[in-house]
Design a protein around this motif. Structure first.
Motif, PDB file in Angstrom:
ATOM      1  N   VAL A 193       0.858  -1.168   0.000  1.00 53.98           N
ATOM      2  CA  VAL A 193       0.000   0.000   0.000  1.00 53.98           C
ATOM      3  C   VAL A 193       0.906   1.234   0.000  1.00 53.98           C
ATOM      4  CG1 VAL A 193      -1.801   1.220   1.246  1.00 53.98           C
ATOM      5  CG2 VAL A 193      -1.709  -1.283   1.306  1.00 53.98           C
ATOM      6  N   PRO A 194       0.699   2.150  -0.953  1.00 53.77           N
ATOM      7  CA  PRO A 194       1.563   3.334  -0.998  1.00 53.77           C
ATOM      8  C   PRO A 194       1.507   4.126   0.312  1.00 53.77           C
ATOM      9  CG  PRO A 194       0.234   3.175  -2.977  1.00 53.77           C
ATOM     10  CD  PRO A 194      -0.271   2.121  -2.034  1.00 53.77           C
ATOM     11  N   ARG A 195       2.672   4.611   0.725  1.00 50.52           N
ATOM     12  CA  ARG A 195       2.738   5.350   1.991  1.00 50.52           C
ATOM     13  C   ARG A 195       2.472   6.822   1.717  1.00 50.52           C
ATOM     14  NH1 ARG A 195       8.631   3.257   2.332  1.00 50.52           N
ATOM     15  NH2 ARG A 195       8.246   3.668   0.140  1.00 50.52           N
ATOM     16  N   ALA A 196       1.316   7.310   2.214  1.00 51.49           N
ATOM     17  CA  ALA A 196       0.859   8.667   1.887  1.00 51.49           C
ATOM     18  C   ALA A 196       1.900   9.726   2.238  1.00 51.49           C
ATOM     19  CB  ALA A 196      -0.449   8.949   2.613  1.00 51.49           C
ATOM     20  N   LYS A 197       2.414   9.681   3.454  1.00 56.85           N
ATOM     21  CA  LYS A 197       3.325  10.742   3.897  1.00 56.85           C
ATOM     22  C   LYS A 197       4.600  10.742   3.067  1.00 56.85           C
ATOM     23  CE  LYS A 197       5.691  10.823   7.805  1.00 56.85           C
ATOM     24  NZ  LYS A 197       5.815  10.503   9.238  1.00 56.85           N
ATOM     25  N   HIS A 198       5.113   9.528   2.861  1.00 56.88           N
ATOM     26  CA  HIS A 198       6.337   9.372   2.080  1.00 56.88           C
ATOM     27  C   HIS A 198       6.158   9.971   0.684  1.00 56.88           C
ATOM     28  CE1 HIS A 198       9.975   7.267   0.739  1.00 56.88           C
ATOM     29  NE2 HIS A 198       9.305   6.958  -0.352  1.00 56.88           N
ATOM     30  N   ILE A 199       5.042   9.636   0.057  1.00 59.18           N
ATOM     31  CA  ILE A 199       4.788  10.097  -1.307  1.00 59.18           C
ATOM     32  C   ILE A 199       4.619  11.614  -1.365  1.00 59.18           C
ATOM     33  CG2 ILE A 199       3.020  10.072  -3.114  1.00 59.18           C
ATOM     34  CD1 ILE A 199       2.802   7.120  -2.728  1.00 59.18           C
ATOM     35  N   LEU A 200       3.866  12.157  -0.407  1.00 59.67           N
ATOM     36  CA  LEU A 200       3.620  13.599  -0.422  1.00 59.67           C
ATOM     37  C   LEU A 200       4.916  14.377  -0.197  1.00 59.67           C
ATOM     38  CD1 LEU A 200       0.189  13.846   1.394  1.00 59.67           C
ATOM     39  CD2 LEU A 200       0.683  14.137  -1.037  1.00 59.67           C
ATOM     40  N   LEU A 201       5.723  13.914   0.756  1.00 62.00           N
ATOM     41  CA  LEU A 201       7.000  14.593   1.019  1.00 62.00           C
ATOM     42  C   LEU A 201       7.894  14.588  -0.213  1.00 62.00           C
ATOM     43  CD1 LEU A 201       7.945  13.396   4.621  1.00 62.00           C
ATOM     44  CD2 LEU A 201       7.684  15.766   3.870  1.00 62.00           C
TER      45      LEU A 201
END
Lengths: 715, 73
Positions: A501-509
């Motif tokens: 599952v894509p990691r939201a925080k990681h992706i946004l940062l």
């Protein structure tokens, strides 16, 4: 070293070992994302505090080994050798210990303080594996801890483990043994390398082994310092190869694997065999037939989000930036009494440049977001699988398809999307092809002309332009492949990451960091170019500064001057506004329509408002249908807008960006001239010139190809 | 035989790798050294092969698979 106020930890591990999840769990949002100097490798740093002690983590790129055959590996190795980190934290995927320990063995050989973190213990367990951590620690002679990023208690446990070990800084005394022939050579050479190794503060045994492996960096150090000469080294290594029947580097790799496999057999027990869920998903997604429509559906989604949703925000960003930086700035300057010429150049020059940069932010952000999603979920590797055969015809990896699709929306994010490709050669070929994927900004120009000249076949005309673009792109890709970027095509070999599952925080940062990087890099060039164009369009030789009189501007003069160049595509001398349109198209392709509109109406005709049929007839008085189509072909193919050119310059090099712009413009001229002359002009001289230019391009590209160093491209 | 001829489900031992230093280095990094065991998970002439190498899945292009000699088990 606990008296030190800041402790630096270097995180290193294989790709997909869960390193960044662990990093995120430790540092939270306190992280900085940038680039390592001189390369496109991302540099991530983060901080946390534990027991009154500040920790700084440098998250090194995911690598399989420290033999520097890629930029990622080189950056990591240089950093570990620099000793800037107090402690190297090696993170291992517990479910694949044997392969992950190859890197561990290499770190231990460097004789730097190393600790081992077994990550994803939960996954190993559900895969039916049991790991004896104490036993592993005894074998490696190095501290080991087992954690799962999903377990909340493991974060404080890990912090405690790192706290204890930063006060001890353990260096494993383990020495890997090699066959006698290699050991004898180590003993022979190590003595003479001792001083140099101390000077560089690296381990002398490690240095000698790398020399035996023919490591470029170490070899050049040794030969430059005249410790050993090249012939001496080659003779010894040849001798070893004769005896062992294999090159020394392979023998060393074999022994390292032998050692780690031995440890692996002793500490890992397989309790049960489990078929991972990703196998079931893969049998559909990577199916030889089903995989293709799935891939296209995913690409449609990427395209839709980047372009359609992005476009929705573009208007907002554009309008808002226009109000603030162009109108607002202009009014402000007028209010404080600045002369008109000053306020014009600041507002309509620099302000409009800033507005343009801002208007690209939505496209770029959504594209980076979608790319991160594709990469983080694990689908990107499957996309590479599905398109491998097809893209392989152009000597490109399957992943190169993604930027091409994005290119139909906007060339700028498409150029940035090539960052997912592994080597520079692939990136250059892909960037070369991307502008020919007709971007969204060109569509209004096609639509206007098609409606005026081919009202019954509008769709077919627009479709044919897209197809010509793809055809010329494929031919160009093939041309640069066989001329400029020869050499070994990149071979596909990569690990298939597990889905997650894509990691939201990681992706946004990461998306945010990449967008900032785009603004910083391409922004300057765009602003400068827009500024220069605003000068040319508002100054005239006759009456100086007059922004309202475009027809007399330097730009118009240049247009009149250059128009004869376009007589081959059916633009007559009195149709010079068409040439000026091409100039302003350099800002943004859609502004061709606005320019034609403004100049034709200033010339006393009615404006070509696309809605009115009277307007459309103005176009008809300037172009014949064949000339109109030739003009559209030119718009399709000639140099992309300033934002795209600057993106190519920043991603590869200034000369590459210029060469590409020049190539595209010449190709546009060739294609549109051939079309017009074959259909209407029938002038053999023009046809001859066009074919001659095509031959010249091939000759020049072949020459450039011969002068390019080969190994630099594939590295 | 070359790795590219190996059918899905079959296991083999890597015997030798024909290729330059760069190519061999990439294979070594992923654990594909002479003597290691590989199992074919997916293979068809339309695309790359997917292999099981020491518990991880490795995707490898046909061109590269042709340059790896294996002995079927």
């Amino acid at each position: 070293m606990s008296n030190k106020n800041n402790i630096t930890l270097a995180f290193t591990g294989n790709p997909n070992c869960g390193k960044s999840s662990l990093f995120n769990a430790l540092t939270g949002a306190k992280q900085q994302i940038g680039n390592w100097p001189g390369v496109t490798v991302e540099r991530v740093e983060g901080q946390y505090k534990y027991k009154e002690q500040n920790y700084n983590i440098v998250d090194l790129p995911g690598i399989y080994s420290l033999s520097p055959s890629s930029e990622d590996e080189k950056v990591s190795r240089d950093y570990v050798l620099s000793r800037k980190a107090d402690l190297v934290v090696n993170i291992l995927d517990s479910s694949n210990l044997a392969r992950n320990m190859y890197l561990t063995a290499q770190l231990i050989e460097m004789k730097v303080p190393v600790v081992v973190v077994l990550n994803m213990m939960d996954l190993a367990e559900s895969n039916g594996l049991q790991i004896d951590i104490e036993h592993l620690s005894a074998h490696l002679k190095c501290p080991v801890i087992g954690v799962s990023a999903t377990n909340q208690n493991d974060v404080p446990r890990l912090k405690d483990f790192l706290d204890v070990n930063t006060s001890q800084l353990p260096t494993s005394p383990t020495i890997l043994k090699y066959p006698n022939e290699i050991e004898n050579l180590v003993n022979k050479w190590m003595v003479s390398l001792e001083n140099k190794a101390r000077e560089l503060s690296i381990d002398s045994r490690w240095m000698t082994l790398r020399l035996i492996e023919e490591d470029q960096w170490i070899t050049s150090i040794v030969t430059d310092a005249e410790i050993l000469n090249k012939d001496e080294i080659t003779t010894e290594l040849k001798h070893i190869k004769q005896i062992l029947n294999e090159t020394a580097d392979m023998v060393i790799a074999d022994y390292v694997y032998g050692a780690v496999n031995g440890i692996n057999r002793e500490v890992v027990k397989r309790i049960k065999k489990v078929k991972p869920i990703s196998d079931i998903v893969d049998s559909v997604v990577m199916h030889p037939i089903l995989g293709v429509p799935i891939f296209f559906a995913v690409m449609m989604l990427v395209f839709f989000v980047t372009i359609e949703i992005g476009n929705y925000f573009v208007d907002w960003f554009d309008t808002l930036a226009g109000i603030v930086f162009v109108d607002g700035l202009g009014s402000l300057l007028t209010a404080v009494g600045a002369p008109e010429i000053v306020s014009f150049f600041i507002a309509d020059g620099i302000g409009a440049g800033i507005q343009m940069v801002i208007s690209f932010i939505p496209f770029v952000s959504f594209m980076f977001l979608m790319l991160s999603l594709l990469e983080d979920s694990g689908y990107m590797a499957r996309a590479a699988f599905v398109m491998d055969k097809f893209m392989g015809l152009l000597g490109l990896p399957g992943k190169a398809f993604v930027p091409m699709i994005v290119g139909f929306g906007c060339t700028v994010p498409a150029i940035l999307a090539t960052r997912t490709l592994d080597n520079k050669r692939d990136r250059m070929i892909t960037i070369f092809m991307v502008p020919m994927m007709s971007c969204g900004a060109r569509l209004p120009v096609y639509a206007l002309f098609a409606a005026a000249f081919f009202p019954t076949k509008t769709g077919l005309i627009v479709f044919s332009l897209y197809m010509v673009g793809i055809l010329v792109a494929v031919l160009s890709g093939f041309l640069v492949k066989v001329t400029m970027f020869r050499g070994e095509p990149s071979h596909l070999i990569m690990e298939l990451p597990r889905y997650h599952v894509p990691r939201a925080k990681h992706i946004l940062l990461h998306t945010w960091a990449r967008v900032l990087d785009f603004i910083r890099r391409a922004g300057q060039v765009i602003i400068i170019a827009v500024f220069i164009m605003s000068i040319f369009s508002s100054l005239s030789f006759g009456d100086g500064f007059n922004p309202d009189n475009v027809t007399e501007s330097i730009l118009a003069a240049a247009g009149r001057f250059a128009t004869p160049l376009f007589s081959s595509i059916g633009i007559s001398n009195d149709n010079w506004p068409a040439t000026v349109g091409l100039f302003t198209g350099f800002f943004a392709k859609e502004s061709v329509v606005g320019t034609l509109n403004a100049i034709y109406s200033q010339l006393g005709n009615i404006g070509i408002d696309s809605a009115s049929s009277a307007g459309l007839s103005v176009l008809k008085s300037y172009f014949s249908p064949a000339a109109a189509y030739a003009y559209l072909l030119f718009i399709l193919l000639y140099m992309p807008c300033v934002a795209a050119v600057s993106a190519a310059m920043k991603e590869i090099s200034v000369s590459f960006g210029l060469l590409q712009a020049l190539y595209l413009t010449v190709v546009a001229w060739i294609v549109s001239t051939l079309f017009y002359q074959l259909v209407e002009g029938h002038d053999p001289i023009y046809i001859g010139i066009a074919l001659g230019l095509a031959a010249l391009i091939i000759a020049i590209f072949t020459m450039i190809g011969k002068s390019l160093p080969k190994d630099e491209l594939t590295a | 035989m070359s790795l590219s001829e190996l059918e899905p489900g079959k296991c083999a031992i890597v015997e030798s790798i024909l290729g330059g230093k760069y190519l061999r280095q990439k294979l070594v990094n992923l654990g594909m050294i002479p003597g290691s065991e590989v199992r074919v998970i997916r293979a068809n002439k339309m695309g790359p092969m997917v292999l099981d190498v020491q518990g991880s899945q490795i995707m490898i292009g046909q061109g590269m698979a042709k340059r790896i000699n294996v002995k079927q088990k």
